[in-house]
Structure formats: C-alpha cells, structure tokens
Design a protein around this motif. Structure first.
Motif, PDB file in Angstrom:
ATOM      1  N   ALA A  52       0.835  -1.203   0.000  1.00  0.00           N
ATOM      2  CA  ALA A  52       0.000   0.000   0.000  1.00  0.00           C
ATOM      3  C   ALA A  52       0.870   1.254   0.000  1.00  0.00           C
ATOM      4  N   GLU A  53       1.923   1.260   0.802  1.00  0.00           N
ATOM      5  CA  GLU A  53       2.812   2.419   0.845  1.00  0.00           C
ATOM      6  C   GLU A  53       3.616   2.531  -0.450  1.00  0.00           C
ATOM      7  N   LEU A  54       3.975   1.394  -1.054  1.00  0.00           N
ATOM      8  CA  LEU A  54       4.651   1.425  -2.349  1.00  0.00           C
ATOM      9  C   LEU A  54       3.747   2.054  -3.402  1.00  0.00           C
ATOM     10  N   ALA A  55       2.474   1.741  -3.372  1.00  0.00           N
ATOM     11  CA  ALA A  55       1.527   2.330  -4.322  1.00  0.00           C
ATOM     12  C   ALA A  55       1.457   3.849  -4.139  1.00  0.00           C
ATOM     13  N   GLN A  56       1.454   4.320  -2.902  1.00  0.00           N
ATOM     14  CA  GLN A  56       1.447   5.761  -2.633  1.00  0.00           C
ATOM     15  C   GLN A  56       2.728   6.407  -3.144  1.00  0.00           C
ATOM     16  N   TYR A  57       3.852   5.730  -2.924  1.00  0.00           N
ATOM     17  CA  TYR A  57       5.134   6.239  -3.388  1.00  0.00           C
ATOM     18  C   TYR A  57       5.137   6.360  -4.915  1.00  0.00           C
ATOM     19  N   LYS A  58       4.672   5.329  -5.609  1.00  0.00           N
ATOM     20  CA  LYS A  58       4.654   5.358  -7.076  1.00  0.00           C
ATOM     21  C   LYS A  58       3.805   6.516  -7.589  1.00  0.00           C
ATOM     22  N   THR A  59       2.678   6.763  -6.939  1.00  0.00           N
ATOM     23  CA  THR A  59       1.815   7.877  -7.328  1.00  0.00           C
ATOM     24  C   THR A  59       2.515   9.213  -7.100  1.00  0.00           C
ATOM     25  N   ALA A  60       3.246   9.332  -6.003  1.00  0.00           N
ATOM     26  CA  ALA A  60       3.918  10.591  -5.663  1.00  0.00           C
ATOM     27  C   ALA A  60       5.143  10.844  -6.542  1.00  0.00           C
ATOM     28  N   VAL A  61       5.874   9.805  -6.904  1.00  0.00           N
ATOM     29  CA  VAL A  61       7.136  10.003  -7.616  1.00  0.00           C
ATOM     30  C   VAL A  61       6.938  10.151  -9.131  1.00  0.00           C
ATOM     31  N   ALA A  62       5.890   9.593  -9.693  1.00  0.00           N
ATOM     32  CA  ALA A  62       5.696   9.608 -11.153  1.00  0.00           C
ATOM     33  C   ALA A  62       5.706  11.016 -11.754  1.00  0.00           C
ATOM     34  N   PRO A  63       4.975  11.990 -11.200  1.00  0.00           N
ATOM     35  CA  PRO A  63       5.022  13.331 -11.798  1.00  0.00           C
ATOM     36  C   PRO A  63       6.382  14.002 -11.645  1.00  0.00           C
ATOM     37  N   VAL A  64       7.122  13.658 -10.602  1.00  0.00           N
ATOM     38  CA  VAL A  64       8.453  14.227 -10.413  1.00  0.00           C
ATOM     39  C   VAL A  64       9.410  13.644 -11.452  1.00  0.00           C
ATOM     40  N   VAL A  65       9.300  12.342 -11.709  1.00  0.00           N
ATOM     41  CA  VAL A  65      10.098  11.708 -12.761  1.00  0.00           C
ATOM     42  C   VAL A  65       9.815  12.396 -14.095  1.00  0.00           C
ATOM     43  N   ALA A  66       8.549  12.591 -14.411  1.00  0.00           N
ATOM     44  CA  ALA A  66       8.161  13.215 -15.686  1.00  0.00           C
ATOM     45  C   ALA A  66       8.680  14.650 -15.787  1.00  0.00           C
ATOM     46  N   ALA A  67       8.657  15.377 -14.690  1.00  0.00           N
ATOM     47  CA  ALA A  67       9.111  16.772 -14.699  1.00  0.00           C
ATOM     48  C   ALA A  67      10.584  16.894 -15.070  1.00  0.00           C
ATOM     49  N   TYR A  68      11.355  15.852 -14.814  1.00  0.00           N
ATOM     50  CA  TYR A  68      12.775  15.851 -15.155  1.00  0.00           C
ATOM     51  C   TYR A  68      13.049  15.114 -16.464  1.00  0.00           C
ATOM     52  N   GLY A  69      11.990  14.822 -17.203  1.00  0.00           N
ATOM     53  CA  GLY A  69      12.144  14.175 -18.502  1.00  0.00           C
ATOM     54  C   GLY A  69      12.300  12.672 -18.423  1.00  0.00           C
ATOM     55  N   GLY A  70      12.038  12.098 -17.255  1.00  0.00           N
ATOM     56  CA  GLY A  70      12.200  10.657 -17.072  1.00  0.00           C
ATOM     57  C   GLY A  70      11.043   9.858 -17.632  1.00  0.00           C
ATOM     58  N   ARG A  71      11.362   8.653 -18.095  1.00  0.00           N
ATOM     59  CA  ARG A  71      10.353   7.718 -18.603  1.00  0.00           C
ATOM     60  C   ARG A  71      10.640   6.341 -18.023  1.00  0.00           C
ATOM     61  N   TYR A  72       9.608   5.731 -17.467  1.00  0.00           N
ATOM     62  CA  TYR A  72       9.771   4.391 -16.931  1.00  0.00           C
ATOM     63  C   TYR A  72       9.956   3.413 -18.077  1.00  0.00           C
ATOM     64  N   ARG A  73      11.012   2.609 -17.986  1.00  0.00           N
ATOM     65  CA  ARG A  73      11.262   1.553 -18.975  1.00  0.00           C
ATOM     66  C   ARG A  73      10.924   0.188 -18.406  1.00  0.00           C
ATOM     67  N   VAL A  74      11.101   0.025 -17.112  1.00  0.00           N
ATOM     68  CA  VAL A  74      10.732  -1.204 -16.402  1.00  0.00           C
ATOM     69  C   VAL A  74      10.092  -0.766 -15.097  1.00  0.00           C
ATOM     70  N   LEU A  75       8.945  -1.338 -14.773  1.00  0.00           N
ATOM     71  CA  LEU A  75       8.268  -1.033 -13.512  1.00  0.00           C
ATOM     72  C   LEU A  75       7.637  -2.325 -13.003  1.00  0.00           C
TER      73      LEU A  75
END
Length: 88
Positions: A16-39
C-alpha cells in the motif's frame, strides 16, 4: 545521451505504501524528462541465479537530468530518502 537509474527492491513489505510512493514520484520523474522503462513485472531468468523481486528502470534524457531528479527536493522523501524507501 540517455542516462538510466536502475533500482532493485529486494522485498516489498508494504504494498500500500509502495503504491502511494509510485503515485507521488511519477510526476516528479516526468518533470525531469524521465520515462519508466521497467516497472515491476515478472523477470525471466536467462543465466545465473539472480532473483529480483521488483525492478524499476527509469530513462532520463541526460545524466544531468537524472542526477538533478534524484537530488531534487521534489523527490518524495527528499532528505531521508533511503530511510523512507526502506519502509516500503
């Protein structure tokens, strides 16, 4: 030239906490031009005995953008990053 972060989460103790973390970090990754290749997912072992449980690979447009993302105050848990991530 692209740069990559590869994370190997040996054990997920709190999905459950991992799911919250993924939701919180995704827009920050995108803001720096990051793209998930493996998740996550189920890896196929081709050789050896490595048994990763949850891999994450993020591609950034450059090493500068990757390190800026990881060191940013926008990153969830900034300051106590390792302590925060180890709770997951």
């Amino acid at each position: 030239m692209s740069a990559f972060f590869l994370f190997h989460n040996k054990q997920v103790r709190n999905p459950a906490e991992l799911a919250q973390y993924k939701t919180a970090v995704a827009p920050v990754v995108a803001a720096y031009g990051g793209r998930y290749r493996v998740l996550g997912g189920e890896p196929t072992l081709v050789e050896g005995d490595w048994r990763p449980s949850f891999l994450v690979m993020i591609e950034f447009p450059s090493l500068e953008r990757a390190t800026a993302w990881y060191g940013s105050d926008d990153y969830p848990g900034a300051g106590d990053r390792l302590v925060w991530l180890r709770r997951l």
